[in-house]
Write a protein that holds these residues in place. Structure first.
Motif, PDB file in Angstrom:
ATOM      1  N   VAL A   1       0.837  -1.203   0.000  1.00 27.57           N
ATOM      2  CA  VAL A   1       0.000   0.000   0.000  1.00 27.57           C
ATOM      3  C   VAL A   1       0.870   1.251   0.000  1.00 27.57           C
ATOM      4  O   VAL A   1       0.509   2.272  -0.580  1.00 27.57           O
ATOM      5  CB  VAL A   1      -0.957  -0.039   1.200  1.00 27.57           C
ATOM      6  CG1 VAL A   1      -1.753   1.236   1.285  1.00 27.57           C
ATOM      7  CG2 VAL A   1      -1.898  -1.204   1.063  1.00 27.57           C
ATOM      8  N   ALA A   2       2.059   1.152   0.632  1.00 27.28           N
ATOM      9  CA  ALA A   2       2.917   2.336   0.733  1.00 27.28           C
ATOM     10  C   ALA A   2       3.375   2.801  -0.637  1.00 27.28           C
ATOM     11  O   ALA A   2       3.444   3.996  -0.898  1.00 27.28           O
ATOM     12  CB  ALA A   2       4.120   2.018   1.609  1.00 27.28           C
ATOM     13  N   SER A   3       3.686   1.854  -1.526  1.00 24.43           N
ATOM     14  CA  SER A   3       4.108   2.292  -2.857  1.00 24.43           C
ATOM     15  C   SER A   3       2.860   2.500  -3.696  1.00 24.43           C
ATOM     16  O   SER A   3       2.043   1.617  -3.844  1.00 24.43           O
ATOM     17  CB  SER A   3       5.018   1.245  -3.493  1.00 24.43           C
ATOM     18  OG  SER A   3       4.324   0.054  -3.666  1.00 24.43           O
ATOM     19  N   TYR A   4       2.731   3.699  -4.218  1.00 21.67           N
ATOM     20  CA  TYR A   4       1.468   4.067  -4.848  1.00 21.67           C
ATOM     21  C   TYR A   4       1.458   3.549  -6.273  1.00 21.67           C
ATOM     22  O   TYR A   4       1.798   4.245  -7.217  1.00 21.67           O
ATOM     23  CB  TYR A   4       1.311   5.579  -4.803  1.00 21.67           C
ATOM     24  CG  TYR A   4      -0.088   6.025  -5.060  1.00 21.67           C
ATOM     25  CD1 TYR A   4      -1.076   5.800  -4.118  1.00 21.67           C
ATOM     26  CD2 TYR A   4      -0.419   6.656  -6.242  1.00 21.67           C
ATOM     27  CE1 TYR A   4      -2.365   6.204  -4.340  1.00 21.67           C
ATOM     28  CE2 TYR A   4      -1.712   7.066  -6.474  1.00 21.67           C
ATOM     29  CZ  TYR A   4      -2.674   6.828  -5.520  1.00 21.67           C
ATOM     30  OH  TYR A   4      -3.952   7.232  -5.751  1.00 21.67           O
ATOM     31  N   ASN A   5       1.090   2.299  -6.424  1.00 16.21           N
ATOM     32  CA  ASN A   5       1.124   1.677  -7.741  1.00 16.21           C
ATOM     33  C   ASN A   5      -0.058   0.721  -7.826  1.00 16.21           C
ATOM     34  O   ASN A   5      -0.407   0.059  -6.854  1.00 16.21           O
ATOM     35  CB  ASN A   5       2.450   0.919  -7.875  1.00 16.21           C
ATOM     36  CG  ASN A   5       2.663   0.372  -9.252  1.00 16.21           C
ATOM     37  OD1 ASN A   5       1.843  -0.388  -9.741  1.00 16.21           O
ATOM     38  ND2 ASN A   5       3.741   0.751  -9.881  1.00 16.21           N
ATOM     39  N   ARG A   6      -0.662   0.637  -8.998  1.00 18.66           N
ATOM     40  CA  ARG A   6      -1.848  -0.224  -9.129  1.00 18.66           C
ATOM     41  C   ARG A   6      -1.507  -1.678  -8.861  1.00 18.66           C
ATOM     42  O   ARG A   6      -2.222  -2.388  -8.170  1.00 18.66           O
ATOM     43  CB  ARG A   6      -2.422  -0.110 -10.530  1.00 18.66           C
ATOM     44  CG  ARG A   6      -3.006   1.231 -10.797  1.00 18.66           C
ATOM     45  CD  ARG A   6      -2.970   1.502 -12.274  1.00 18.66           C
ATOM     46  NE  ARG A   6      -2.968   2.931 -12.491  1.00 18.66           N
ATOM     47  CZ  ARG A   6      -3.553   3.503 -13.506  1.00 18.66           C
ATOM     48  NH1 ARG A   6      -4.170   2.790 -14.407  1.00 18.66           N
ATOM     49  NH2 ARG A   6      -3.513   4.802 -13.651  1.00 18.66           N
ATOM     50  N   PHE A   7      -0.399  -2.127  -9.445  1.00 23.18           N
ATOM     51  CA  PHE A   7      -0.028  -3.529  -9.290  1.00 23.18           C
ATOM     52  C   PHE A   7       0.263  -3.855  -7.830  1.00 23.18           C
ATOM     53  O   PHE A   7      -0.120  -4.898  -7.325  1.00 23.18           O
ATOM     54  CB  PHE A   7       1.190  -3.850 -10.148  1.00 23.18           C
ATOM     55  CG  PHE A   7       0.923  -3.768 -11.613  1.00 23.18           C
ATOM     56  CD1 PHE A   7       0.094  -4.697 -12.221  1.00 23.18           C
ATOM     57  CD2 PHE A   7       1.479  -2.781 -12.386  1.00 23.18           C
ATOM     58  CE1 PHE A   7      -0.170  -4.630 -13.566  1.00 23.18           C
ATOM     59  CE2 PHE A   7       1.222  -2.703 -13.729  1.00 23.18           C
ATOM     60  CZ  PHE A   7       0.396  -3.631 -14.333  1.00 23.18           C
ATOM     61  N   SER A   8       0.961  -2.922  -7.149  1.00 23.96           N
ATOM     62  CA  SER A   8       1.320  -3.230  -5.771  1.00 23.96           C
ATOM     63  C   SER A   8       0.090  -3.227  -4.885  1.00 23.96           C
ATOM     64  O   SER A   8      -0.003  -4.024  -3.943  1.00 23.96           O
ATOM     65  CB  SER A   8       2.346  -2.232  -5.265  1.00 23.96           C
ATOM     66  OG  SER A   8       1.753  -0.977  -5.127  1.00 23.96           O
ATOM     67  N   ILE A   9      -0.881  -2.377  -5.206  1.00 27.59           N
ATOM     68  CA  ILE A   9      -2.095  -2.362  -4.379  1.00 27.59           C
ATOM     69  C   ILE A   9      -2.848  -3.664  -4.543  1.00 27.59           C
ATOM     70  O   ILE A   9      -3.295  -4.273  -3.573  1.00 27.59           O
ATOM     71  CB  ILE A   9      -2.975  -1.145  -4.738  1.00 27.59           C
ATOM     72  CG1 ILE A   9      -2.305   0.101  -4.193  1.00 27.59           C
ATOM     73  CG2 ILE A   9      -4.360  -1.291  -4.147  1.00 27.59           C
ATOM     74  CD1 ILE A   9      -2.953   1.370  -4.621  1.00 27.59           C
ATOM     75  N   ILE A  10      -2.942  -4.149  -5.784  1.00 28.72           N
ATOM     76  CA  ILE A  10      -3.613  -5.432  -5.983  1.00 28.72           C
ATOM     77  C   ILE A  10      -2.839  -6.547  -5.289  1.00 28.72           C
ATOM     78  O   ILE A  10      -3.415  -7.435  -4.660  1.00 28.72           O
ATOM     79  CB  ILE A  10      -3.767  -5.718  -7.480  1.00 28.72           C
ATOM     80  CG1 ILE A  10      -4.750  -4.736  -8.085  1.00 28.72           C
ATOM     81  CG2 ILE A  10      -4.281  -7.124  -7.710  1.00 28.72           C
ATOM     82  CD1 ILE A  10      -4.965  -4.930  -9.528  1.00 28.72           C
ATOM     83  N   GLY A  11      -1.500  -6.490  -5.376  1.00 26.25           N
ATOM     84  CA  GLY A  11      -0.699  -7.509  -4.715  1.00 26.25           C
ATOM     85  C   GLY A  11      -0.927  -7.505  -3.214  1.00 26.25           C
ATOM     86  O   GLY A  11      -1.070  -8.559  -2.590  1.00 26.25           O
ATOM     87  N   ALA A  12      -0.979  -6.303  -2.638  1.00 26.88           N
ATOM     88  CA  ALA A  12      -1.192  -6.191  -1.194  1.00 26.88           C
ATOM     89  C   ALA A  12      -2.555  -6.756  -0.804  1.00 26.88           C
ATOM     90  O   ALA A  12      -2.682  -7.518   0.167  1.00 26.88           O
ATOM     91  CB  ALA A  12      -1.094  -4.731  -0.795  1.00 26.88           C
ATOM     92  N   GLU A  13      -3.547  -6.409  -1.619  1.00 32.96           N
ATOM     93  CA  GLU A  13      -4.892  -6.909  -1.393  1.00 32.96           C
ATOM     94  C   GLU A  13      -4.909  -8.439  -1.393  1.00 32.96           C
ATOM     95  O   GLU A  13      -5.488  -9.083  -0.520  1.00 32.96           O
ATOM     96  CB  GLU A  13      -5.712  -6.397  -2.570  1.00 32.96           C
ATOM     97  CG  GLU A  13      -7.154  -6.209  -2.389  1.00 32.96           C
ATOM     98  CD  GLU A  13      -7.702  -5.713  -3.705  1.00 32.96           C
ATOM     99  OE1 GLU A  13      -8.121  -6.573  -4.479  1.00 32.96           O
ATOM    100  OE2 GLU A  13      -7.677  -4.499  -3.968  1.00 32.96           O
ATOM    101  N   ARG A  14      -4.195  -8.999  -2.361  1.00 34.15           N
ATOM    102  CA  ARG A  14      -4.169 -10.450  -2.483  1.00 34.15           C
ATOM    103  C   ARG A  14      -3.458 -11.094  -1.302  1.00 34.15           C
ATOM    104  O   ARG A  14      -3.862 -12.160  -0.846  1.00 34.15           O
ATOM    105  CB  ARG A  14      -3.455 -10.847  -3.769  1.00 34.15           C
ATOM    106  CG  ARG A  14      -4.285 -10.625  -5.005  1.00 34.15           C
ATOM    107  CD  ARG A  14      -3.484 -11.032  -6.191  1.00 34.15           C
ATOM    108  NE  ARG A  14      -4.302 -11.060  -7.398  1.00 34.15           N
ATOM    109  CZ  ARG A  14      -3.870 -11.535  -8.536  1.00 34.15           C
ATOM    110  NH1 ARG A  14      -2.659 -12.005  -8.630  1.00 34.15           N
ATOM    111  NH2 ARG A  14      -4.642 -11.539  -9.592  1.00 34.15           N
ATOM    112  N   SER A  15      -2.378 -10.449  -0.818  1.00 38.39           N
ATOM    113  CA  SER A  15      -1.667 -11.069   0.295  1.00 38.39           C
ATOM    114  C   SER A  15      -2.561 -11.133   1.525  1.00 38.39           C
ATOM    115  O   SER A  15      -2.517 -12.093   2.284  1.00 38.39           O
ATOM    116  CB  SER A  15      -0.371 -10.323   0.590  1.00 38.39           C
ATOM    117  OG  SER A  15      -0.648  -9.145   1.282  1.00 38.39           O
ATOM    118  N   PHE A  16      -3.420 -10.154   1.688  1.00 41.67           N
ATOM    119  CA  PHE A  16      -4.342 -10.160   2.814  1.00 41.67           C
ATOM    120  C   PHE A  16      -5.393 -11.247   2.656  1.00 41.67           C
ATOM    121  O   PHE A  16      -5.688 -11.972   3.588  1.00 41.67           O
ATOM    122  CB  PHE A  16      -5.022  -8.790   2.922  1.00 41.67           C
ATOM    123  CG  PHE A  16      -4.857  -8.184   4.265  1.00 41.67           C
ATOM    124  CD1 PHE A  16      -3.591  -8.067   4.800  1.00 41.67           C
ATOM    125  CD2 PHE A  16      -5.937  -7.755   4.998  1.00 41.67           C
ATOM    126  CE1 PHE A  16      -3.416  -7.526   6.054  1.00 41.67           C
ATOM    127  CE2 PHE A  16      -5.773  -7.209   6.243  1.00 41.67           C
ATOM    128  CZ  PHE A  16      -4.518  -7.085   6.770  1.00 41.67           C
TER     129      PHE A  16
END
Lengths: 131, 393, 324
Positions: free
Chosen positions: C132-147
């Motif tokens: 979430v800290a890195s403001y990027n679409r891919f990273s946000i989806i990745g973070a969401e998935r890890s949760f």
């Protein structure tokens, strides 16, 4: 930021043990197999090159009759026609060559031959000119 | 619900070639897609006009490295139509053998890429390892691994000696055994089934209306194969089945391609056994007759179409190529935007995209379209030159 | 405490089995994972750095350290800097709990198993914050998935650990280990728990078939897409240390940890060797699982965990409960 998730439970997870087993046995068999990789620069002699491979070309001046057919079929302008004491003859600039072998095919006297040598590298452009 | 755009490509690990997929995403599901293929323009059609027909062959093979045999064959068949000469039957059979070999290597390559797209790296490594058997055979027959240039105007480049034929038959046994293993894995491995079944749905109606070709339309249950519909190189004489499957999803495409591998093996065996004797090449003059010619060939990815216009000079006045990927892009849009039961998850996008076996570099065409004004136009060479100068400064 | 014993403890923390040992072990495990994976696929794997490429992970680590440090525009700078450090320090702290050279770990106290499981969850939450800290679409989806993945595998993981604890009648790692003097729990009634633990560990480490948060073909690099240089090196090292931790925890809980036949006087050395052998056995299983499957989709992972892993874990728990 809004995070929203949707699920689609449209399929059921069902697997049988022996389906996984067939892949597992293949994996373990490969563990003891010889590696498929050829460590190319170190194991240069293991690279198998078949007969008729299209590699670096050789030219036999004594057979050439100067018909310039090779010049006409060459797609990448590798060949330059020059005139020497015996008449017209081609000079090949291998830096341009695509190794299509059309000149070898069309030569009526077999004075061009593509060898099995596939490493055509040089630090000097002059070494890549076949005379 | 809020949606946001995710760009996939033109630089992306799953896409080896430059294509931009603009996905409109709602949570993890895709609700819209827009794509752009024009990142690569190589000017091959224009370049062909500056070369004679004999010089053009190596260039045509470089349109696509993987289906090079199909491109070369299509080109030679197309040019031979201008000559009005009978091509010896042995050449036809030899062309078929090399074309089917190239299809085997392309399908094995695709199986590996598809496995890679769903993260099955082991399968990727195995298929690419076993593809080397076919590549070695191609090298032994034609003299090169990738750009084979086997089919020449007037016949083929080389004959197959009896020893080589023996070796080829032995290789086919190995390939058949390995292919059967891959079919077994693809059909039974639980994670593959999980990732491919019900994914990338393309109904038979959509497959027809989007004019899709090759394994895509065959996996939607429609018998469409140029080899059967419009036979070109000894395909009338060599028996084979057109493989279809009616699951209409990525799984069906895997099955169709895998079964086609076995079919190719059988065709090569039959052709080698019934190889007619006689010359394998006839000499043709540099200048073909004036006229037009259009040829269709079943490339590994689908229908490939070449067109030429000749004015009686050694060089073509116009040469036009339509590759299978271009025909399948419409189907790709239909697959990615399907709704309801077959709604697409972001995780499915790479495998759906991969399932059409894309080859974007041989697809890109230049045309300018203004969607709002519904207008299309092209640029003249001078305009392009002016623009490129401006960019350089 | 005398100066000598203080120095001895300090040396233990710094060298063996403290930071340096864990660092070496983490790099060695990564090398083993890569080499074994390559062997399974008929490849060669790392080859050139050191004998059989054993120094390749170190070379990668040094290379990443020497790269340019980029902070992209629009990121949360505090989180962006803090998450790699947190992830590294938490994973090292977790590894100190492992019983490596004796039945007790370097840190050993009443109820440390609970801390170990909590740390695993913390590591996953840090992954989320890093994405979430890195403001990027891919990273946000990745973070969401890890949760989402955490929702799936965490409860089965906990139940499988709890059933081991129930078997040993203790939530302290050292007493669980010493209670396995007679029979290892994997041979005892806890084989199902071991299977659940292996799959959950695979998900915790984000490896195929559960590598969705950083799925290369879908999200390029997922939650760590914006991290470069030192930060990425820290994340990678943290992941490797987590690998050591999970393999070691599985060895300690199910395979008897460092226990084995010993010659008196050489216990610490022999215990360490047994521990490494057992945890490498677990690592080999993890690698085979990585080579055996394709990546699953996020909804499939959650349904797999709830439909199969959770019932398996509960059955395991009931078996243990009935046996006691």
């Amino acid at each position: 930021m809004e995070i929203s998730i949707t699920f689609s439970y449209n399929t059921v997870f069902d697997c049988e043990v022996d389906d996984i087993m067939s892949m597992l046995s293949e994996l373990l068999r490969n563990l003891f197999k010889k590696r498929a990789t050829v460590l190319y620069p170190e194991e240069r002699d293991k690279v198998h090159v078949p007969e008729g491979y299209r590699g670096k070309l050789e030219f036999y001046r004594e057979k050439c009759i100067g018909c310039t057919l090779c010049y006409q079929v060459c797609p990448s302008y590798t060949i330059e026609i020059v005139v020497d004491e015996k008449g017209k003859r081609p000079v090949f600039n291998l830096a341009r060559c695509t190794y299509c072998g059309q000149c070898e095919d069309i030569c009526p006297t077999k004075s061009i031959h593509l060898t099995k040598q596939f490493e055509v590298i040089s630090l000097d452009k002059k070494d890549l000119v076949v005379k | 619900m809020a949606t946001f755009d995710i760009p996939i490509g033109p630089q992306h690990p799953a896409l080896p070639e430059p294509l931009l997929l603009k996905l409109e995403v709602e949570g993890e599901t895709v609700v819209g897609v827009d794509f752009d293929v024009s990142y690569m323009h190589r000017g091959i059609e224009k370049l062909l006009e500056t070369k004679t027909y004999f010089q053009g062959l190596p260039l045509v093979e470089r349109i696509c490295g993987i289906c090079n045999a199909a491109h070369g064959l299509c080109y030679t068949l197309n040019v031979e139509k201008l000559y009005d000469k009978e091509i010896p039957p042995r050449a036809q059979y030899l062309r078929l053998i090399v074309e089917e070999l190239s299809r085997i290597h392309s399908h094995l390559l695709w199986l590996g890429v598809a496995a890679f797209e769903i993260g099955f790296n082991t399968m990727f490594m195995y298929t690419w390892r076993d593809r080397e058997y076919v590549m070695d055979m191609l090298e032994a027959i034609t003299g090169n691994r990738v750009t084979t240039e086997y089919s020449q105007i007037g016949g083929v480049r080389r004959d197959i000696s009896p020893e080589l034929a023996d070796k080829l038959l032995k290789t086919m046994n190995v390939v058949e055994e390995r292919t059967k293993y891959y079919i077994k894995v693809a059909l039974t491995e639980p994670t593959i089934a999980k990732r491919t079944q019900g994914v990338g749905y393309l109904s038979p109606e959509d497959a027809k209306s989007t004019c899709s070709v090759g394994p895509i339309i065959r996996a939607s249950g429609i018998k469409f194969d140029i080899r059967a519909d419009d036979p070109y190189a000894a395909h009338e004489e060599v028996p084979f089945n057109v493989i279809t499957y009616d699951s209409c999803d990525v799984f069906g495409r895997v099955v169709v391609r895998a079964q086609e591998l076995l079919e190719c093996v059988n065709m090569i065996r039959y052709a080698l056994k019934n190889l007619p004797s006689g010359p394998f090449r006839i000499k043709l003059p540099m200048k073909p007759n004036a006229g037009e010619a259009l040829t269709r060939v079943e490339a590994p990815r689908g229908e490939l179409l070449h067109y030429t216009l000749c004015e009686g000079t050694p060089k073509p006045y116009r040469y036009k190529v339509r590759t299978p990927t271009l025909a399948n892009l419409g189907a790709l849009r239909a697959m990615l935007t399907s709704k309801g039961r077959y709604v697409v998850n972001i995780g499915d996008v790479p495998i759906i995209y991969g399932s059409i076996d894309p080859c974007i570099c041989c697809t890109a065409r230049v045309q300018f379209i203004d969607i709002k004004k519904d207008k299309t136009w092209t640029w003249t060479l001078d305009e392009i030159r002016n623009r490129s100068r401006r960019m350089r400064v | 405490m005398s100066l000598e014993s203080f120095l001895f403890e300090a040396l233990k923390i710094i060298f063996f089995p403290g930071f340096v040992f864990i660092f070496i072990l983490a790099l060695f495990y990564e090398w083993f994972d890569r080499k074994f994976y390559a062997k399974l696929q008929n490849r060669v794997g790392p080859l050139y750095a050191g004998p059989l490429g054993i120094l390749q992970p170190l070379a990668d680590f040094i290379k990443l350290l020497s790269k340019e440090d980029i902070v992209p525009k629009g990121v949360d700078k505090v989180l962006f800097t803090a998450t790699p450090l947190f992830s590294l320090s938490l994973s090292i702290f977790a590894t100190l709990l492992l019983p490596i050279f004796s039945v007790k770990g370097l840190l050993s106290f009443e109820g440390d198993l609970v801390i170990a499981v909590v740390l695993l969850t913390f590591l996953c939450i840090i992954t989320f914050f890093a994405g979430v800290a890195s403001y990027n679409r891919f990273s946000i989806i990745g973070a969401e998935r890890s949760f989402l993945q955490l929702i799936g595998y965490e409860i089965p993981l906990m139940i499988s650990v709890i059933s081991v604890a129930l078997n040993a009648q203790s939530v302290t790692i050292s007493s669980i280990v010493s209670s396995q003097k007679g029979l290892w729990y994997i041979l005892g009634p806890n084989i199902l728990g071991f299977i659940v633990f292996i799959f959950a560990a695979q998900a915790e480490l984000e490896r195929i078939p559960f590598d969705l948060p950083e799925a290369e073909q879908e999200l390029i690099a997922g939650w760590n897409i914006d991290y470069t240089g030192r930060r990425l090196a820290m994340f990678r090292l943290a992941k490797n240390i987590e690998l050591v931790f999970l393999c070691g925890l599985a060895a300690a809980l199910f395979l008897g940890g460092p226990l084995g036949p010993v010659v008196s006087g050489y216990e610490p050395i022999l215990y360490t060797i047994y521990f490494i052998i057992k945890s490498i056995f677990v690592l080999a299983i993890l690698t085979i699982v990585r080579a055996l499957f394709a990546r699953l989709r996020i909804d499939q992972i959650v349904s797999l965990s709830w439909k199969y892993l959770l019932p398996l874990a509960i059955i395991q728990f009931l078996i243990v409960r009935l046996m006691i």
